[in-house]
Design a protein around this motif. Structure first.
Motif, PDB file in Angstrom:
ATOM      1  N   PHE A  19       0.870  -1.289  -0.100  1.00 10.36           N
ATOM      2  CA  PHE A  19      -0.161   0.085   0.138  1.00 10.36           C
ATOM      3  C   PHE A  19       0.873   1.276   0.127  1.00 10.36           C
ATOM      4  CE2 PHE A  19      -2.643   3.310   1.982  1.00 10.36           C
ATOM      5  CZ  PHE A  19      -3.869   2.959   1.445  1.00 10.36           C
ATOM      6  N   LEU A  20       0.996   2.082  -1.028  1.00  9.64           N
ATOM      7  CA  LEU A  20       1.670   3.225  -1.010  1.00  9.64           C
ATOM      8  C   LEU A  20       0.545   4.267  -1.374  1.00  9.64           C
ATOM      9  CD1 LEU A  20       4.672   4.219  -1.078  1.00  9.64           C
ATOM     10  CD2 LEU A  20       4.576   3.692  -3.519  1.00  9.64           C
ATOM     11  N   HIS A  21       0.381   5.354  -0.606  1.00 13.27           N
ATOM     12  CA  HIS A  21      -0.736   6.231  -1.039  1.00 13.27           C
ATOM     13  C   HIS A  21      -0.137   7.706  -0.604  1.00 13.27           C
ATOM     14  CE1 HIS A  21      -4.720   7.840  -1.118  1.00 13.27           C
ATOM     15  NE2 HIS A  21      -4.612   8.345   0.224  1.00 13.27           N
ATOM     16  N   THR A  22      -0.001   8.405  -1.729  1.00 16.39           N
ATOM     17  CA  THR A  22       0.183   9.882  -1.518  1.00 16.39           C
ATOM     18  C   THR A  22      -0.908  10.548  -1.160  1.00 16.39           C
ATOM     19  OG1 THR A  22       2.011   9.690  -2.879  1.00 16.39           O
ATOM     20  CG2 THR A  22       1.290  11.952  -2.764  1.00 16.39           C
ATOM     21  N   MET A  23      -0.977  11.517  -0.178  1.00 16.77           N
ATOM     22  CA  MET A  23      -2.038  12.308   0.222  1.00 16.77           C
ATOM     23  C   MET A  23      -1.781  13.556   0.857  1.00 16.77           C
ATOM     24  SD  MET A  23      -2.589   9.750   3.687  1.00 16.77           S
ATOM     25  CE  MET A  23      -3.969  10.765   4.351  1.00 16.77           C
ATOM     26  N   PRO A  27      -1.755  21.094   7.699  1.00  9.73           N
ATOM     27  CA  PRO A  27      -0.543  21.376   8.896  1.00  9.73           C
ATOM     28  C   PRO A  27      -1.487  20.658  10.247  1.00  9.73           C
ATOM     29  CG  PRO A  27      -0.662  23.105   7.590  1.00  9.73           C
ATOM     30  CD  PRO A  27      -1.798  22.201   6.984  1.00  9.73           C
ATOM     31  N   GLY A  28      -0.678  20.319  11.026  1.00  7.90           N
ATOM     32  CA  GLY A  28      -0.935  19.831  12.412  1.00  7.90           C
ATOM     33  C   GLY A  28      -1.557  18.366  12.320  1.00  7.90           C
ATOM     34  N   THR A  29      -1.664  17.948  11.476  1.00 14.75           N
ATOM     35  CA  THR A  29      -2.111  16.444  11.159  1.00 14.75           C
ATOM     36  C   THR A  29      -0.947  15.355  11.869  1.00 14.75           C
ATOM     37  OG1 THR A  29      -3.499  17.015   9.200  1.00 14.75           O
ATOM     38  CG2 THR A  29      -3.014  14.602   9.452  1.00 14.75           C
ATOM     39  N   THR A  30      -1.576  14.513  12.743  1.00 13.46           N
ATOM     40  CA  THR A  30      -0.502  13.351  13.237  1.00 13.46           C
ATOM     41  C   THR A  30      -0.522  12.450  12.384  1.00 13.46           C
ATOM     42  OG1 THR A  30      -2.599  12.585  14.565  1.00 13.46           O
ATOM     43  CG2 THR A  30      -1.350  14.391  15.547  1.00 13.46           C
ATOM     44  N   ILE A  31       0.270  11.417  12.682  1.00 11.21           N
ATOM     45  CA  ILE A  31       0.578  10.467  11.997  1.00 11.21           C
ATOM     46  C   ILE A  31      -0.626   9.424  12.065  1.00 11.21           C
ATOM     47  CG2 ILE A  31       1.711   7.996  12.092  1.00 11.21           C
ATOM     48  CD1 ILE A  31       4.225   9.305  12.855  1.00 11.21           C
ATOM     49  N   GLY A  32      -1.165   9.390  13.235  1.00  9.54           N
ATOM     50  CA  GLY A  32      -2.470   8.558  13.861  1.00  9.54           C
ATOM     51  C   GLY A  32      -3.569   9.097  12.771  1.00  9.54           C
ATOM     52  N   GLN A  33      -3.763  10.150  12.423  1.00  8.24           N
ATOM     53  CA  GLN A  33      -4.860  10.901  11.996  1.00  8.24           C
ATOM     54  C   GLN A  33      -4.481  10.635  10.268  1.00  8.24           C
ATOM     55  OE1 GLN A  33      -4.240  14.928  13.099  1.00  8.24           O
ATOM     56  NE2 GLN A  33      -6.008  14.678  14.536  1.00  8.24           N
ATOM     57  N   ALA A  34      -3.360  10.608   9.788  1.00  5.88           N
ATOM     58  CA  ALA A  34      -3.239  10.478   8.557  1.00  5.88           C
ATOM     59  C   ALA A  34      -3.339   8.853   8.147  1.00  5.88           C
ATOM     60  CB  ALA A  34      -1.645  10.634   8.186  1.00  5.88           C
ATOM     61  N   ILE A  35      -3.169   7.915   8.796  1.00  5.10           N
ATOM     62  CA  ILE A  35      -3.357   6.691   8.850  1.00  5.10           C
ATOM     63  C   ILE A  35      -4.785   6.333   8.666  1.00  5.10           C
ATOM     64  CG2 ILE A  35      -3.035   4.439   9.936  1.00  5.10           C
ATOM     65  CD1 ILE A  35      -0.469   5.167  11.000  1.00  5.10           C
ATOM     66  N   GLU A  36      -5.668   6.840   9.754  1.00  6.36           N
ATOM     67  CA  GLU A  36      -6.937   6.599   9.687  1.00  6.36           C
ATOM     68  C   GLU A  36      -7.607   7.115   8.247  1.00  6.36           C
ATOM     69  OE1 GLU A  36      -8.830   8.009  13.207  1.00  6.36           O
ATOM     70  OE2 GLU A  36      -7.408   6.797  14.556  1.00  6.36           O
ATOM     71  N   GLY A  37      -7.183   8.243   7.865  1.00  6.37           N
ATOM     72  CA  GLY A  37      -7.776   8.946   6.562  1.00  6.37           C
ATOM     73  C   GLY A  37      -7.162   8.360   5.459  1.00  6.37           C
ATOM     74  N   SER A  38      -6.142   7.457   5.438  1.00  7.38           N
ATOM     75  CA  SER A  38      -5.398   6.960   4.261  1.00  7.38           C
ATOM     76  C   SER A  38      -6.523   5.933   3.502  1.00  7.38           C
ATOM     77  CB  SER A  38      -4.288   6.649   4.613  1.00  7.38           C
ATOM     78  OG  SER A  38      -4.067   5.248   5.348  1.00  7.38           O
ATOM     79  N   GLY A  39      -7.097   5.192   4.451  1.00 11.90           N
ATOM     80  CA  GLY A  39      -7.850   3.866   3.693  1.00 11.90           C
ATOM     81  C   GLY A  39      -6.983   2.469   3.965  1.00 11.90           C
ATOM     82  N   VAL A  40      -5.891   2.613   4.560  1.00 18.37           N
ATOM     83  CA  VAL A  40      -4.854   1.446   4.649  1.00 18.37           C
ATOM     84  C   VAL A  40      -5.812   0.561   5.700  1.00 18.37           C
ATOM     85  CG1 VAL A  40      -3.306   2.581   6.616  1.00 18.37           C
ATOM     86  CG2 VAL A  40      -2.572   0.493   5.075  1.00 18.37           C
ATOM     87  N   LEU A  41      -6.466   0.828   6.813  1.00 19.93           N
ATOM     88  CA  LEU A  41      -7.035   0.075   7.782  1.00 19.93           C
ATOM     89  C   LEU A  41      -8.258  -0.732   7.297  1.00 19.93           C
ATOM     90  CD1 LEU A  41      -6.817   2.482  10.951  1.00 19.93           C
ATOM     91  CD2 LEU A  41      -5.073   0.787  10.178  1.00 19.93           C
ATOM     92  N   LEU A  42      -8.841   0.031   6.253  1.00 21.04           N
ATOM     93  CA  LEU A  42      -9.853  -0.781   5.445  1.00 21.04           C
ATOM     94  C   LEU A  42      -9.169  -1.940   4.560  1.00 21.04           C
ATOM     95  CD1 LEU A  42     -12.529   1.983   4.748  1.00 21.04           C
ATOM     96  CD2 LEU A  42     -12.447   0.372   6.416  1.00 21.04           C
ATOM     97  N   ALA A  43      -8.058  -1.518   3.923  1.00 16.38           N
ATOM     98  CA  ALA A  43      -7.655  -2.665   2.917  1.00 16.38           C
ATOM     99  C   ALA A  43      -6.849  -3.663   3.859  1.00 16.38           C
ATOM    100  CB  ALA A  43      -6.581  -1.591   1.870  1.00 16.38           C
TER     101      ALA A  43
END
Length: 103
Positions: A19-23, A27-43
């Motif tokens: 899974f390689l996703h550019t997004m 500013p101020g977004t955390t790693i956790g927020q980015a992971i949740e918003g990326s769709g990787v947890l669904l995939a």
């Protein structure tokens, strides 16, 4: 505005898929927020962010780490084999192959 957004890449790989996703994130977004918003947890529903470490460019970080522009977020999997044991096996195999007398 789009120019104020940060560009980050999220990476995760298994033995069978990657899974390689550019997004774009604010500013101020955390790693956790980015992971949740990326769709990787669904995939990859087997990802467990409680037990699996995350990082940026191979340096472990916490989920509440604030992202910077062009960060590469990585979700790490457990190792299949201990690297030290693997090196020992390869060295032993090499020693065994090297100790044979030439024919």
């Amino acid at each position: 505005m789009a120019s104020e957004m940060l560009e980050v890449v999220l990476c995760y790989a298994t033995a069978r898929a990657e899974f390689l996703h550019t997004m774009q994130v604010a500013p101020g977004t955390t790693i956790g927020q980015a992971i949740e918003g990326s769709g990787v947890l669904l995939a990859f529903p087997d990802i467990n962010l409680v037990t699996q470490p995350v990082g940026i460019f191979a340096k472990k970080k916490t989920l509440d780490t604030t992202l910077r522009d062009r960060d590469r977020i990585e979700i790490y999997r457990p190792l299949v084999a201990d690297p030290k044991d693997s090196r020992r096996r390869r060295a032993a195999k090499k020693d065994t192959a090297g100790s044979r007398a030439p024919a």
